[in-house]
Write a protein that holds these residues in place. Structure first.
Motif, PDB file in Angstrom:
ATOM      1  N   LEU A  66       0.836  -1.197   0.000  1.00 16.26           N
ATOM      2  CA  LEU A  66       0.000   0.000   0.000  1.00 16.26           C
ATOM      3  C   LEU A  66       0.873   1.251   0.000  1.00 16.26           C
ATOM      4  O   LEU A  66       1.931   1.283   0.639  1.00 16.26           O
ATOM      5  N   THR A  67       0.419   2.268  -0.716  1.00 16.49           N
ATOM      6  CA  THR A  67       1.171   3.518  -0.790  1.00 16.49           C
ATOM      7  C   THR A  67       0.670   4.508   0.256  1.00 16.49           C
ATOM      8  O   THR A  67      -0.533   4.730   0.395  1.00 16.49           O
ATOM      9  N   LEU A  68       1.605   5.089   0.960  1.00 16.03           N
ATOM     10  CA  LEU A  68       1.332   6.139   1.950  1.00 16.03           C
ATOM     11  C   LEU A  68       2.390   7.224   1.737  1.00 16.03           C
ATOM     12  O   LEU A  68       3.034   7.713   2.652  1.00 16.03           O
ATOM     13  N   ASN A  69       2.592   7.567   0.440  1.00 13.15           N
ATOM     14  CA  ASN A  69       3.796   8.306   0.061  1.00 13.15           C
ATOM     15  C   ASN A  69       3.592   9.779  -0.237  1.00 13.15           C
ATOM     16  O   ASN A  69       4.354  10.384  -0.982  1.00 13.15           O
ATOM     17  N   LEU A  70       2.561  10.390   0.333  1.00 11.32           N
ATOM     18  CA  LEU A  70       2.443  11.835   0.187  1.00 11.32           C
ATOM     19  C   LEU A  70       3.371  12.525   1.192  1.00 11.32           C
ATOM     20  O   LEU A  70       3.848  11.924   2.152  1.00 11.32           O
ATOM     21  N   PHE A  71       3.616  13.810   0.946  1.00 13.56           N
ATOM     22  CA  PHE A  71       4.319  14.643   1.920  1.00 13.56           C
ATOM     23  C   PHE A  71       3.264  15.410   2.714  1.00 13.56           C
ATOM     24  O   PHE A  71       2.477  16.164   2.143  1.00 13.56           O
ATOM     25  N   THR A  72       3.248  15.204   4.020  1.00 18.19           N
ATOM     26  CA  THR A  72       2.134  15.674   4.839  1.00 18.19           C
ATOM     27  C   THR A  72       2.179  17.169   5.130  1.00 18.19           C
ATOM     28  O   THR A  72       3.246  17.765   5.257  1.00 18.19           O
ATOM     29  N   HIS A  73       0.984  17.727   5.200  1.00 17.90           N
ATOM     30  CA  HIS A  73       0.754  19.039   5.796  1.00 17.90           C
ATOM     31  C   HIS A  73       0.028  18.793   7.125  1.00 17.90           C
ATOM     32  O   HIS A  73      -0.382  17.664   7.432  1.00 17.90           O
ATOM     33  N   ASN A  74      -0.144  19.823   7.912  1.00 18.01           N
ATOM     34  CA  ASN A  74      -0.752  19.647   9.238  1.00 18.01           C
ATOM     35  C   ASN A  74      -2.123  18.992   9.159  1.00 18.01           C
ATOM     36  O   ASN A  74      -2.473  18.147   9.996  1.00 18.01           O
ATOM     37  N   LYS A  75      -2.901  19.366   8.145  1.00 20.05           N
ATOM     38  CA  LYS A  75      -4.240  18.792   8.008  1.00 20.05           C
ATOM     39  C   LYS A  75      -4.188  17.280   7.767  1.00 20.05           C
ATOM     40  O   LYS A  75      -5.115  16.556   8.139  1.00 20.05           O
ATOM     41  N   ASP A  76      -3.120  16.814   7.138  1.00 15.81           N
ATOM     42  CA  ASP A  76      -2.983  15.380   6.883  1.00 15.81           C
ATOM     43  C   ASP A  76      -2.638  14.625   8.164  1.00 15.81           C
ATOM     44  O   ASP A  76      -3.097  13.493   8.371  1.00 15.81           O
ATOM     45  N   ASP A  93       1.505  -6.389   2.790  1.00 15.87           N
ATOM     46  CA  ASP A  93       2.851  -6.957   2.911  1.00 15.87           C
ATOM     47  C   ASP A  93       3.911  -5.874   3.029  1.00 15.87           C
ATOM     48  O   ASP A  93       5.077  -6.181   3.288  1.00 15.87           O
ATOM     49  N   GLY A  94       3.527  -4.641   2.854  1.00 14.49           N
ATOM     50  CA  GLY A  94       4.452  -3.536   2.995  1.00 14.49           C
ATOM     51  C   GLY A  94       3.721  -2.223   2.787  1.00 14.49           C
ATOM     52  O   GLY A  94       2.676  -2.167   2.144  1.00 14.49           O
ATOM     53  N   VAL A  95       4.279  -1.137   3.361  1.00 18.35           N
ATOM     54  CA  VAL A  95       3.717   0.205   3.205  1.00 18.35           C
ATOM     55  C   VAL A  95       4.808   1.102   2.635  1.00 18.35           C
ATOM     56  O   VAL A  95       5.917   1.161   3.171  1.00 18.35           O
ATOM     57  N   ILE A  96       4.489   1.782   1.529  1.00 15.97           N
ATOM     58  CA  ILE A  96       5.466   2.613   0.818  1.00 15.97           C
ATOM     59  C   ILE A  96       5.335   4.049   1.316  1.00 15.97           C
ATOM     60  O   ILE A  96       4.283   4.683   1.157  1.00 15.97           O
ATOM     61  N   ILE A  97       6.397   4.588   1.907  1.00 14.77           N
ATOM     62  CA  ILE A  97       6.357   5.885   2.588  1.00 14.77           C
ATOM     63  C   ILE A  97       7.478   6.778   2.078  1.00 14.77           C
ATOM     64  O   ILE A  97       8.602   6.316   1.828  1.00 14.77           O
ATOM     65  N   ALA A  98       7.196   8.083   1.958  1.00 10.94           N
ATOM     66  CA  ALA A  98       8.203   9.054   1.537  1.00 10.94           C
ATOM     67  C   ALA A  98       8.559  10.027   2.661  1.00 10.94           C
ATOM     68  O   ALA A  98       9.717  10.372   2.858  1.00 10.94           O
TER      69      ALA A  98
END
Length: 586
Positions: A66-76, A93-98
């Protein structure tokens, strides 16, 4: 690394149907996401569908990331805890993070999840890979800017962490998607999953030129030194009215009197090297990168013992998913069967049946070459079209959803997962799936489907056919290209050969300067081809033994071809019985 190491083929899944298609055609793993927390806001996955997808891949012994690869702002950040709980429930099986902050949060609040570092993190060195390993990462997706030499060094110096590399898909003209152009032009954040692809828009070029008639000498990026004058033929029209002052004569000349001009860019550190900006009635495409395709060097990548080979394109169609997965699956399996006999040509042609902007090796050789950019068009082209998808078998009839217009005597190619060779059917009439009179042409829309009797496949018995063509099988048909599109397709093939070292630049330039090539690429306003190639009779048969082809079945001209076809069919049946996955053809 283990001696029996085999690379994983990782395929995009923008919908549940594409996920199932990817698994059918041989993906080892798929990656998907939801609109809120991945870099694909157009993804149509719901949480429930992700759970269904997880069960589907588990049933087939495959993996889901699963992708979780956005760059967060406070609202996120405020929504992150609830989303992590949802992910834990899906059990990927894995989480894709940036984002490093998201990485730390997931590591601390969902320690059972395997953490993968996204390409958005711009990992291009062994130093950075080791940093992420120290933070708890199980896998690093290397940035597209990583050269093959760097990849090998990273693999050598980082043996205890998995590495992933892109092998096919769109290339961003900026650094791994860190683009501000989309924000500026349309207020859509590229790193918030909402890129508007402003780099592929049309840009008008305006310039002021002097009118003194002087001849210039310039060196183009892909040509030898060339004389250029304002009177040269086929120059591009200006669409501006500017005044050029001549300080020596104290006179001014309106460029509105100048009918033609050719415009170039010169980078400050490369003085004397001029990069031409081509503009036609469609615009100019100075920011338009070709698509990455590493099939020509896939054997090198596999030899380096990379862990995961990634295809880009979660917003692409089932046809894209099927063709890319099928081609790379057979290519990878062929390499592991016998690396010494591996040849890219057997599968590269398949990838050119996809709509593409031209292919490039990207940064594989270290830097982007001039042929890696498409200055002529931003549109994608191909000589093939997505014809439909097999939805189900109804008794001995297949139900095929139509995706593009079909006409009587079209040859349909059914892309069986079992073999790189498609199963062909020349079709003469179309029967609506829900009943009704036959038609000689049909159009796509509103899930319209046709019924095709299995008995039309005279080269196969029905049980073998059902095994070769399961649910989700995609179907294509060839289309006629205008001369300028055919030229561009051939030029794109040759430019990739230049990057791969299989064609010299001299031969490439000879092709571009051939009078026939020049004529083809300048007929931009040409009308579409009139008529169609012959479909019936000896001159119309392709000789490949399409099911239902009347002339192939009886004409003595094709007697040897019929014998060969029978041997291929026998091999198909043998594979079906033994449940083999691939048919490797010399």
């Amino acid at each position: 690394m283990e001696n029996n190491h085999k690379a994983e083929l990782l395929v995009p899944a923008g919908t549940l149907e594409r996920l199932e298609t990817a698994i059918l055609y041989g993906a080892d793993a798929v990656y998907a996401g939801t609109p809120d927390f991945s870099l694909r806001t157009k993804t149509s996955f719901t949480i429930e569908e992700l759970k269904q997808g997880r069960e589907f891949v588990r049933k087939h012994g495959k993996k889901l990331y699963l992708t979780l690869n956005l760059f967060t702002h406070n609202k996120d950040v405020e929504r992150l805890p609830k989303f992590i709980e949802t992910i834990r429930d899906i059990k990927p099986d894995g989480v894709i993070i940036a984002d490093p902050g998201v990485f730390l949060y997931v590591r601390e609040n969902a320690p059972e999840l395997s953490l993968h570092v996204s390409t958005q993190a711009n990992v291009c060195s062994h130093l950075t890979v080791n940093y992420w390993k120290s933070q708890g990462a199980d896998l690093c997706v290397l940035g597209r800017e990583t050269s093959f030499a760097e990849l090998k060094e990273i693999r050598e110096k980082c043996p205890d962490i998995k590495l992933e590399s892109f092998i096919h898909g769109a290339m961003c003209m900026t650094y791994s998607g860190r683009c501000l152009l989309s924000n500026f032009m349309s207020e859509r954040g590229a790193n918030q999953g909402n890129c508007s692809h402003s780099c592929r828009w049309n840009y008008k070029v305006k310039a002021m030129v002097d009118d003194n008639g002087h001849t210039q000498y310039v060196k183009l990026n892909d040509e030898d030194k060339k004389q250029l004058s304002q009177q040269e033929e086929n120059q591009l029209p200006l669409d501006t009215h500017m005044i050029d002052s001549d300080p020596n004569t104290n006179t001014s000349t309106s460029t509105s009197n100048i009918q033609d001009a050719r415009i170039f860019l010169e980078e400050e550190n490369r003085q004397g090297e001029f990069y031409e900006i081509m503009e036609d009635e469609h615009g100019s495409y100075i920011l338009n990168s070709k698509d990455i395709c590493l099939m020509p060097v896939l054997d090198e990548i596999l030899e380096s013992k990379i862990d995961s080979l990634k295809i880009e394109g979660r917003n692409k169609s089932e046809y894209y998913v099927a063709v890319t997965t099928r081609a790379y699956r057979h290519a990878i399996d062929s390499y592991y069967q016998d690396p010494t006999k591996w040849r890219a040509s057997a599968w590269l042609g398949e990838l050119f049946t996809l709509q593409n902007r031209g292919y490039t090796l990207g940064f594989h050789n270290g830097t982007l070459e001039d042929v890696a950019h498409n200055y002529d068009r931003s549109s994608s082209i191909s000589g093939w079209q997505f014809a439909g998808v097999l939805r189900e078998w109804d008794g001995d009839d297949m139900i095929m959803e139509v995706r593009n217009a079909l006409r009587s005597e079209d040859v349909l190619e059914f892309l069986t997962p079992k073999s790189i060779e498609p199963i062909r059917l020349r079709i003469y009439e179309f029967f609506p799936a829900l009943g009704g009179i036959s038609r000689d042409k049909v159009s796509a829309g509103q899930n319209f489907s046709i019924r095709i009797a299995g008995s039309q496949f005279n080269n196969y018995d029905i049980d073998t056919l059902k095994t070769m063509l399961p649910k989700h099988t995609v179907v294509r048909k060839d289309i006629l290209l205008k001369d300028h599109s055919q030229y561009r397709l051939e030029a794109d093939m040759r430019s990739l050969d230049v990057e791969s070292g299989k064609l010299t630049r001299e031969d490439y330039q000879a092709f571009k300067q051939d009078p026939n090539s020049i004529k083809a690429r300048t007929t931009i306003k040409e009308e579409a081809h009139k008529g169609r190639p012959p479909r019936l009779g000896k001159n119309g048969c392709c000789g490949r033994g399409c099911n239902g082809c009347n002339i192939f079945a009886v004409d003595p001209k094709y007697a040897k071809a019929r014998e060969k076809m029978q041997s291929v069919i026998g091999e198909h049946r043998r594979l079906s019985v033994n449940e083999k996955h691939t048919l490797v053809e010399e």
